[in-house]
Write an enzyme that holds these catalytic residues in place. Structure first.
Site, PDB file in Angstrom:
ATOM      1  N   SER A   1       0.816  -1.215   0.000  1.00 17.32           N
ATOM      2  CA  SER A   1       0.000   0.000   0.000  1.00 17.32           C
ATOM      3  C   SER A   1       0.849   1.264   0.000  1.00 17.32           C
ATOM      4  O   SER A   1       0.348   2.352  -0.302  1.00 17.32           O
ATOM      5  CB  SER A   1      -0.942   0.014   1.209  1.00 17.32           C
ATOM      6  OG  SER A   1      -1.883  -1.028   1.126  1.00 17.32           O
TER       7      SER A   1
ATOM      8  N   GLY B   1      -4.463  -1.958  -0.672  1.00 13.85           N
ATOM      9  CA  GLY B   1      -3.659  -1.665  -1.846  1.00 13.85           C
ATOM     10  C   GLY B   1      -3.457  -0.175  -2.030  1.00 13.85           C
ATOM     11  O   GLY B   1      -4.087   0.643  -1.351  1.00 13.85           O
TER      12      GLY B   1
ATOM     13  N   GLY C   1      -3.030   3.601  -4.283  1.00 14.28           N
ATOM     14  CA  GLY C   1      -3.643   4.350  -5.372  1.00 14.28           C
ATOM     15  C   GLY C   1      -5.004   4.931  -5.043  1.00 14.28           C
ATOM     16  O   GLY C   1      -5.508   4.838  -3.925  1.00 14.28           O
TER      17      GLY C   1
ATOM     18  N   CYS D   1      -9.422  -1.860   3.866  1.00 11.22           N
ATOM     19  CA  CYS D   1      -8.648  -0.736   3.347  1.00 11.22           C
ATOM     20  C   CYS D   1      -9.086  -0.375   1.918  1.00 11.22           C
ATOM     21  O   CYS D   1     -10.179   0.127   1.727  1.00 11.22           O
ATOM     22  CB  CYS D   1      -7.157  -1.052   3.426  1.00 11.22           C
ATOM     23  SG  CYS D   1      -6.124   0.435   3.395  1.00 11.22           S
ATOM     24  N   PHE D   2      -8.273  -0.637   0.910  1.00 10.98           N
ATOM     25  CA  PHE D   2      -8.675  -0.366  -0.471  1.00 10.98           C
ATOM     26  C   PHE D   2      -9.943  -1.146  -0.806  1.00 10.98           C
ATOM     27  O   PHE D   2     -10.830  -0.664  -1.516  1.00 10.98           O
ATOM     28  CB  PHE D   2      -7.534  -0.751  -1.420  1.00 10.98           C
ATOM     29  CG  PHE D   2      -7.607  -0.109  -2.786  1.00 10.98           C
ATOM     30  CD1 PHE D   2      -7.356   1.241  -2.951  1.00 10.98           C
ATOM     31  CD2 PHE D   2      -7.898  -0.860  -3.906  1.00 10.98           C
ATOM     32  CE1 PHE D   2      -7.411   1.834  -4.204  1.00 10.98           C
ATOM     33  CE2 PHE D   2      -7.947  -0.289  -5.172  1.00 10.98           C
ATOM     34  CZ  PHE D   2      -7.704   1.061  -5.317  1.00 10.98           C
TER      35      PHE D   2
ATOM     36  N   GLY E   1      -4.859   6.902   2.411  1.00  6.78           N
ATOM     37  CA  GLY E   1      -4.933   8.324   2.129  1.00  6.78           C
ATOM     38  C   GLY E   1      -6.250   8.735   1.516  1.00  6.78           C
ATOM     39  O   GLY E   1      -6.466   9.917   1.247  1.00  6.78           O
ATOM     40  N   PHE E   2      -7.135   7.755   1.265  1.00  8.51           N
ATOM     41  CA  PHE E   2      -8.466   8.014   0.725  1.00  8.51           C
ATOM     42  C   PHE E   2      -9.508   7.439   1.670  1.00  8.51           C
ATOM     43  O   PHE E   2      -9.213   6.574   2.493  1.00  8.51           O
ATOM     44  CB  PHE E   2      -8.620   7.377  -0.664  1.00  8.51           C
ATOM     45  CG  PHE E   2      -7.768   7.999  -1.730  1.00  8.51           C
ATOM     46  CD1 PHE E   2      -8.272   8.973  -2.569  1.00  8.51           C
ATOM     47  CD2 PHE E   2      -6.441   7.608  -1.890  1.00  8.51           C
ATOM     48  CE1 PHE E   2      -7.485   9.547  -3.548  1.00  8.51           C
ATOM     49  CE2 PHE E   2      -5.640   8.174  -2.861  1.00  8.51           C
ATOM     50  CZ  PHE E   2      -6.159   9.154  -3.701  1.00  8.51           C
TER      51      PHE E   2
ATOM     52  N   HIS F   1      -6.707  -2.335   9.319  1.00  5.50           N
ATOM     53  CA  HIS F   1      -6.036  -3.603   9.055  1.00  5.50           C
ATOM     54  C   HIS F   1      -6.189  -4.575  10.221  1.00  5.50           C
ATOM     55  O   HIS F   1      -5.406  -4.553  11.165  1.00  5.50           O
ATOM     56  CB  HIS F   1      -4.543  -3.362   8.792  1.00  5.50           C
ATOM     57  CG  HIS F   1      -4.263  -2.743   7.464  1.00  5.50           C
ATOM     58  ND1 HIS F   1      -3.830  -3.464   6.373  1.00  5.50           N
ATOM     59  CD2 HIS F   1      -4.392  -1.462   7.040  1.00  5.50           C
ATOM     60  CE1 HIS F   1      -3.681  -2.652   5.334  1.00  5.50           C
ATOM     61  NE2 HIS F   1      -4.016  -1.433   5.715  1.00  5.50           N
TER      62      HIS F   1
ATOM     63  N   GLU G   1      -5.483  -7.685  10.281  1.00  5.86           N
ATOM     64  CA  GLU G   1      -4.379  -8.650  10.391  1.00  5.86           C
ATOM     65  C   GLU G   1      -3.270  -8.100  11.282  1.00  5.86           C
ATOM     66  O   GLU G   1      -2.508  -8.851  11.883  1.00  5.86           O
ATOM     67  CB  GLU G   1      -3.834  -9.009   9.007  1.00  5.86           C
ATOM     68  CG  GLU G   1      -2.821  -8.065   8.424  1.00  5.86           C
ATOM     69  CD  GLU G   1      -3.410  -6.733   8.004  1.00  5.86           C
ATOM     70  OE1 GLU G   1      -2.659  -5.746   7.929  1.00  5.86           O
ATOM     71  OE2 GLU G   1      -4.645  -6.671   7.750  1.00  5.86           O
TER      72      GLU G   1
END
Length: 368
Positions: A46, A226, A228, A252-253, A296-297, A342, A344
């Site tokens: 990430s 991930g 982007g 997350c992503f 960041g998103f 996260h 994990e």
């Protein structure tokens, strides 16, 4: 003594000494507030195309070992620390962090002003930056080069870090479930946590279609973390999974893509959440978890009331107590949910590990 500079796109410059490999590198400048887990941070996909500053003053104390990486390489574009450890003090260490960064070709810098850098990013927001070892160009020229580097908004990066070929992580003990995990930048501990609960995890490339996902005959589908901008990702496969009623879990992503599949929008946070100390509240129970983050998103969604989606009513399940950011979503029928953080948690904390158990419970109910 060799010198190095960290240059931000708004013209702010920090002077220091090279750490790790020497050369130059560009990326989005972010900071991580964890006091431990730097090896897991470095190898988290990430962080692709990001320069990471550690806010903890001492970095490298425990060296680097061959057991804790979250992937097969370092993904950060650059590394900023305050005071590198002069010695390695851990029996598990195989090498120093400095040597590891050199081996991996990661350009870094040691500066005394990591606190000033962090405050600057909190006030101005994450921005592009560059690290330059012994630069010969002027500051103005370096700033201009940084400004020509690609921004994170609009960046489609998942396929750059994901596996090219499918692979299987076998269940530990007897197999209870089969999980199709779409790799958008998956951390190694994630399928391991599922395998520990009896899941045979089929890890698929980021470009996996609905047909490829269903070809493994999954009891549940997982979308990973991930890098982007989530607005660039294709969510058609996920929408088909939801339409088919297959149990779904995302982190997350994967949480951001779940939100987009539900018809929600995403936006870029000012400076993001990165560290292992973020307080998140489960709105259903009021329980607060200290959790690990790297994003960041975030998803834009109404908090405190259900909202309609093409797959039935949904709600925000978790919120961040620092900034009220959406930290989780779920369909009210219980067959699909996601979190922004996260569970994990390598390295720590482990407050959210129960979410893997919840995923197993969802799959178990679907089997009944």
């Amino acid at each position: 003594m060799n010198t190095a500079v960290l240059v931000l796109e708004d013209g702010r410059v920090f002077h220091g000494t090279p750490y790790g490999a020497e050369g130059e590198t560009f990326g989005e400048m972010v900071f991580n507030t964890g006091m431990t887990g730097y090896q897991e941070t470095l190898t988290d996909p990430s962080y692709h195309r990001q320069i990471v500053a550690m806010t903890a003053p001492h970095i490298g104390n425990t060296g680097v070992n061959d057991e804790d990486p979250e992937s097969g390489r370092v993904w950060v574009a650059g590394y900023v620390v305050r005071e590198p450890s002069r010695i390695v003090s851990n029996w598990r260490a195989d090498r120093s962090l400095d040597d590891y960064l050199k081996q991996q070709g990661v350009v870094g810098i040691a500066i005394t002003g990591t606190r000033a850098l962090t405050r600057h990013l909190r006030e101005r927001g994450a921005m592009r930056a560059g690290i330059f070892s012994a630069p010969s160009a002027t500051v103005e020229e370096l700033v201009e080069r940084v400004r020509r580097a690609p921004a994170m908004e609009g960046a489609d990066l998942a396929a750059e870090v994901a596996t090219a070929e499918p692979y299987v992580v076998p269940a530990v003990g007897g197999r209870r479930f089969t999980v199709a995990a779409v790799d958008l930048g998956i951390k190694g501990m994630t399928p391991q946590r599922m395998a520990e609960r009896g899941c045979e995890v089929h890890v698929l490339p980021a470009t996996a279609t609905y047909e490829q996902i269903m070809a493994v005959e999954p009891d549940g589908v997982f979308f990973s973390n991930g890098p982007g901008d989530p607005a660039t990702a294709d969510v058609s496969a996920l929408r088909s999974v939801l339409e088919a009623g297959v149990p779904f879990f995302g982190i997350c992503f994967g949480n951001q893509l779940f939100g987009r599949a539900l018809g929600l929008s995403t936006y870029k946070l000012r400076y993001g959440h990165r560290g292992v100390n973020q307080p998140v509240q489960d709105v259903r129970t009021g329980k607060v978890e200290i959790s690990a983050h790297n994003h960041g998103f975030a998803v834009e969604a109404p908090i405190g009331e259900p909202f309609e989606t093409p797959y039935g009513p949904a709600e925000v399940s978790h919120v961040n107590l620092n900034d009220r950011c959406v930290e989780g979503l779920r369909l009210l029928d219980g067959r699909a949910f996601s979190v922004q953080y996260h569970p994990e948690a390598a390295a720590g904390p482990h407050d959210a590990a129960y979410l893997f158990d919840e995923f197993c419970e969802v799959m178990s109910r679907a089997q009944a």
